[in-house]
Enzyme design. Structure first.
Site, mmCIF file in Angstrom:
data_model
loop_
_atom_site.group_PDB
_atom_site.id
_atom_site.type_symbol
_atom_site.label_atom_id
_atom_site.label_comp_id
_atom_site.label_asym_id
_atom_site.label_seq_id
_atom_site.Cartn_x
_atom_site.Cartn_y
_atom_site.Cartn_z
ATOM 1 N NE ARG A 184 2.825 5.597 4.346
ATOM 2 C CZ ARG A 184 2.653 6.597 3.476
ATOM 3 N NH1 ARG A 184 3.679 7.069 2.792
ATOM 4 N NH2 ARG A 184 1.464 7.114 3.286
ATOM 5 C CB ALA B 103 -7.760 3.665 0.788
ATOM 6 N N GLY B 104 -5.780 5.859 2.029
ATOM 7 C CA GLY B 104 -5.522 7.304 2.024
ATOM 8 C C GLY B 104 -4.734 7.584 0.758
ATOM 9 C CE LYS C 205 -3.212 2.106 -3.536
ATOM 10 N NZ LYS C 205 -2.045 1.997 -2.645
ATOM 11 C CG ASP D 190 11.470 12.116 -5.297
ATOM 12 O OD1 ASP D 190 10.721 11.236 -5.765
ATOM 13 O OD2 ASP D 190 11.193 12.778 -4.278
ATOM 14 C CB THR E 29 -3.180 6.394 10.626
ATOM 15 O OG1 THR E 29 -2.057 5.948 9.855
ATOM 16 C CG2 THR E 29 -4.416 5.634 10.196
ATOM 17 N N GLY F 104 8.469 13.053 -7.708
ATOM 18 C CA GLY F 104 8.006 14.035 -6.724
ATOM 19 C C GLY F 104 6.504 13.890 -6.566
ATOM 20 C CD GLN G 284 -6.807 -1.233 1.307
ATOM 21 O OE1 GLN G 284 -7.638 -1.875 0.685
ATOM 22 N NE2 GLN G 284 -7.070 -0.032 1.758
ATOM 23 N N GLY H 38 0.814 -1.212 0.000
ATOM 24 C CA GLY H 38 0.000 0.000 0.000
ATOM 25 C C GLY H 38 0.846 1.259 0.000
ATOM 26 C CG ASP H 39 0.362 4.006 2.313
ATOM 27 O OD1 ASP H 39 -0.791 4.325 1.991
ATOM 28 O OD2 ASP H 39 0.695 3.682 3.463
ATOM 29 C CB THR I 138 -6.717 1.873 9.224
ATOM 30 O OG1 THR I 138 -7.849 1.152 8.729
ATOM 31 C CG2 THR I 138 -5.546 1.686 8.275
HETATM 32 P P1 GDP Z 1 -1.518 5.730 -2.146
HETATM 33 O O1 GDP Z 1 -2.241 5.238 -0.937
HETATM 34 O O2 GDP Z 1 -0.965 4.619 -2.973
HETATM 35 O O3 GDP Z 1 -2.333 6.686 -2.979
HETATM 36 O O4 GDP Z 1 -0.252 6.548 -1.609
HETATM 37 P P2 GDP Z 1 -0.243 7.605 -0.391
HETATM 38 O O5 GDP Z 1 -0.899 8.855 -0.836
HETATM 39 O O6 GDP Z 1 -0.759 6.981 0.860
HETATM 40 O O7 GDP Z 1 1.307 7.780 -0.151
HETATM 41 C C1 GDP Z 1 2.153 8.222 -1.135
HETATM 42 C C2 GDP Z 1 2.868 9.471 -0.618
HETATM 43 O O8 GDP Z 1 3.978 9.758 -1.444
HETATM 44 C C3 GDP Z 1 2.004 10.716 -0.670
HETATM 45 O O9 GDP Z 1 2.356 11.557 0.380
HETATM 46 C C4 GDP Z 1 2.356 11.333 -2.015
HETATM 47 O O10 GDP Z 1 2.149 12.738 -2.047
HETATM 48 C C5 GDP Z 1 3.825 11.023 -2.089
HETATM 49 N N1 GDP Z 1 4.374 10.806 -3.434
HETATM 50 C C6 GDP Z 1 3.781 10.238 -4.521
HETATM 51 N N2 GDP Z 1 4.667 10.123 -5.525
HETATM 52 C C7 GDP Z 1 5.825 10.645 -5.075
HETATM 53 C C8 GDP Z 1 7.133 10.789 -5.648
HETATM 54 O O11 GDP Z 1 7.404 10.406 -6.784
HETATM 55 N N3 GDP Z 1 8.091 11.343 -4.851
HETATM 56 C C9 GDP Z 1 7.852 11.757 -3.580
HETATM 57 N N4 GDP Z 1 8.860 12.285 -2.895
HETATM 58 N N5 GDP Z 1 6.640 11.643 -3.011
HETATM 59 C C10 GDP Z 1 5.649 11.078 -3.749
HETATM 60 P P1 IMO Z 2 -3.795 2.666 0.628
HETATM 61 O O1 IMO Z 2 -4.971 2.451 -0.285
HETATM 62 C C1 IMO Z 2 -1.107 0.991 3.620
HETATM 63 C C2 IMO Z 2 -2.804 -1.950 6.382
HETATM 64 C C3 IMO Z 2 -2.933 -1.543 7.839
HETATM 65 C C4 IMO Z 2 -2.817 -2.896 8.516
HETATM 66 C C5 IMO Z 2 -3.539 -3.823 7.539
HETATM 67 C C6 IMO Z 2 -4.992 -4.082 7.909
HETATM 68 O O2 IMO Z 2 -3.669 4.052 1.135
HETATM 69 O O3 IMO Z 2 -2.550 2.141 0.014
HETATM 70 P P2 IMO Z 2 -7.251 -2.682 7.908
HETATM 71 O O4 IMO Z 2 -7.539 -1.284 8.338
HETATM 72 O O5 IMO Z 2 -7.535 -2.941 6.471
HETATM 73 O O6 IMO Z 2 -7.870 -3.689 8.820
HETATM 74 O O7 IMO Z 2 -5.652 -2.857 8.130
HETATM 75 O O8 IMO Z 2 -3.476 -3.197 6.282
HETATM 76 N N1 IMO Z 2 -3.451 -1.024 5.432
HETATM 77 C C7 IMO Z 2 -2.786 -0.185 4.634
HETATM 78 N N2 IMO Z 2 -1.469 0.082 4.561
HETATM 79 N N3 IMO Z 2 -1.973 1.584 2.778
HETATM 80 C C8 IMO Z 2 -3.295 1.317 2.833
HETATM 81 O O9 IMO Z 2 -4.173 1.793 1.934
HETATM 82 C C9 IMO Z 2 -3.758 0.418 3.825
HETATM 83 N N4 IMO Z 2 -4.984 -0.056 4.174
HETATM 84 C C10 IMO Z 2 -4.779 -0.937 5.154
HETATM 85 O O10 IMO Z 2 -1.903 -0.667 8.209
HETATM 86 O O11 IMO Z 2 -1.467 -3.282 8.558
HETATM 87 MG MG MG Z 3 -2.224 5.495 1.146
#
Ligand code: GDP
Ligand code: IMO
Ligand code: MG
Length: 427
Positions: A304, A40-41, A17, A332, A300, A410, A223, A13-14, A130
């Site tokens: 990480r 999700a965030g 996307k 980067d 949250t 970035g 995720q 995750g994160d 979460t």
């Molecule tokens: P998602 O859940 O997959 O949409 O990802 P998140 O938003 O939770 O986490 C990605 C984080 O990385 C966010 O804070 C974005 O603003 C940041 N981000 C995305 N792409 C880049 C990148 O290429 N470089 C840097 N430094 N940050 C990025």
């Molecule tokens: P996005 O879409 C990262 C992780 C939680 C925990 C496990 C189970 O932003 O990538 P849950 O709340 O589903 O019962 O948690 O999954 N988790 C994530 N980690 N990005 C996410 O979403 C996540 N959604 C759940 O931290 O370990």
């Molecule tokens: Mg996220």
């Protein structure tokens, strides 16, 4: 008939996307979420604005684009209302741009309480959820007890709600969990009134008719593959299928109507919450990644865990998802590293393997690394990508057999480099 493309995270995750969906949305008519919920965030950055979405698809900032919350998603009406209120303030026409499947399940306040009770009961073995009520809501869905968006306008809604809450109260009593439901219910019912005003659709018909009309659809995963309930690092996973197959069950798109699968990964790895993480770095290198990458949860705020890129896990995710093109994020963040390690294999119980063991939590697993040269250059500002970064990209393409079509350097929309225009089709 058009095929729907899918974009999903290949790690824990994160991966970024939200950013990439926002960047790709000009090429699409419809963006759909197919699983997960407000666990999700998804972060988007443009024109100096940083915005985090939890339930709403990341195409919402493009006025031409219809955004659908599919049947596979679980919705907390309170969080959805908060998201909508913020978007309306930013001028988004929610009534026109957002459609919600009648079949999507609702997260009740008691689902959140049950999540907390379940985690508390697990003690040291806790998942690190979460605590948004995701697991208990999917349990009620598969247990055939759930409440769905389409139920909110029925005259039995209050009774259905009450009967489910009675079941939950028994479970909470079993856990000896203390709570105050009367504090939570008014906001939930108020948000249900707002939910009623939104457009509810039979999204499986809507989406298939749109494909027939030649509309371009992108399904946005939440995720990541290593958190998939079947193929992730079980039991440290989420409660939905985060993989390509999840878009078939979570939207009603037939498997043969899935087109390109865009897999997103970070140039390194992160994980938030508990569970195995073979390449985790509990040292100053991991700390540097966290600091430079600002690796703290979008919703949250949790720190990480960070580590090197894990190729066995990435190849596994590519395999189960049928990934046709890759997007590498956060290149980067590695700008200042003299050398960059990539895990090519594992040693599991003394044997070299590329496969993920069944019980990855308890296996004696040691990553085997290959060391590559760092680029030691600010790639966000570079006119062309540094040679060492191009070499890193080529190495991953060779190892995985899948082309990297986008490199992100970035968080802003503009900090995105498209390497190859033609999508790669697996034969
Ligand atoms: P998602 O859940 O997959 O949409 O990802 P998140 O938003 O939770 O986490 C990605 C984080 O990385 C966010 O804070 C974005 O603003 C940041 N981000 C995305 N792409 C880049 C990148 O290429 N470089 C840097 N430094 N940050 C990025
Ligand atoms: P996005 O879409 C990262 C992780 C939680 C925990 C496990 C189970 O932003 O990538 P849950 O709340 O589903 O019962 O948690 O999954 N988790 C994530 N980690 N990005 C996410 O979403 C996540 N959604 C759940 O931290 O370990
Ligand atoms: Mg996220």
């Amino acid at each position: 008939m058009n095929k729907a493309n899918v974009l999903l995270g290949l790690q824990w995750g994160d991966e970024g996307k939200g950013k990439v969906v926002d960047v790709l949305t000009p090429s699409y008519d419809i963006i759909c979420r197919f699983q997960g919920g407000p666990n999700a965030g998804h972060t988007l950055e443009f024109n100096g604005i940083k915005h985090v979405l939890n339930t709403i698809p990341s195409g919402i900032f493009h006025p031409h684009c219809t955004n659908i919350i599919g049947n596979g998603v679980v919705i907390d009406p309170v969080i959805l209302k908060r998201e909508i209120d913020a978007l309306i303030k930013m001028g988004v026409d929610i009534k026109k741009q957002l459609l919600i499947s009648k079949r999507a399940h609702l997260i009740l306040p008691t689902h959140r309480l049950l999540d907390a009770a379940s985690e508390a009961a697990k003690g040291k073995e806790k998942i690190g959820s979460t605590l948004k009520g995701i697991g208990p809501t999917y349990m009620d869905k598969t247990g055939r007890n759930g409440l769905r968006v389409g139920d909110v306008s029925g005259n039995q809604f209050k009774e259905k709600y009450q009967s489910l809450v009675e079941k939950h109260k028994q479970l909470l009593a079993f856990h000896k969990f203390e709570y105050n439901l009367t504090e939570l219910e008014p906001a939930w019912f108020e948000a249900i009134e707002d939910l009623k005003k939104l457009t509810h659709i039979d999204s499986e018909y809507y989406i298939n008719e749109a494909l027939k009309k030649g509309k371009k659809i992108l399904a946005e995963g939440a995720q990541g593959s290593m958190l998939d309930v079947d193929f992730g690092t079980y039991p440290f996973v989420t409660s939905s299928n985060t993989m390509t197959a999840g878009c078939c069950t979570g939207l009603g798109i037939a498997p043969n109507a899935v087109g390109n699968v865009i897999g997103i990964f970070k140039a390194y790895c992160t994980r938030v919450g508990g569970g195995p993480f073979p390449t985790e770095l509990n040292d100053e290198v991991g700390e540097t990644m966290r600091k430079i990458g600002n690796e703290y949860g979008s919703t949250t705020g949790r720190a990480r865990r960070c580590g090197w890129l894990d190729l066995p896990a990435l190849k596994y995710a590519i395999m189960i998802n049928g990934v046709t093109e890759l997007t590498m994020m956060k290149a980067d963040v590695l700008d200042d590293f003299d050398s960059i390690k990539v895990c090519t294999h594992y040693m599991v119980n003394g044997e070299k393997t590329e496969q993920l063991p069944f019980d990855i939590t308890h296996a004696d697993i040691k990553p085997v690394y290959k060391e590559l040269k760092g680029w030691k250059q600010n790639c966000t500002l570079a006119q062309s990508l540094p040679d060492a970064l191009l070499h890193y990209i080529q190495f991953i393409e060779q190892e995985t057999g899948v082309p990297i079509s986008i490199v992100s350097v970035g968080p802003d929309r503009k900090q995105t480099i498209v390497l190859k225009k033609e999508p790669f089709v697996n034969s």
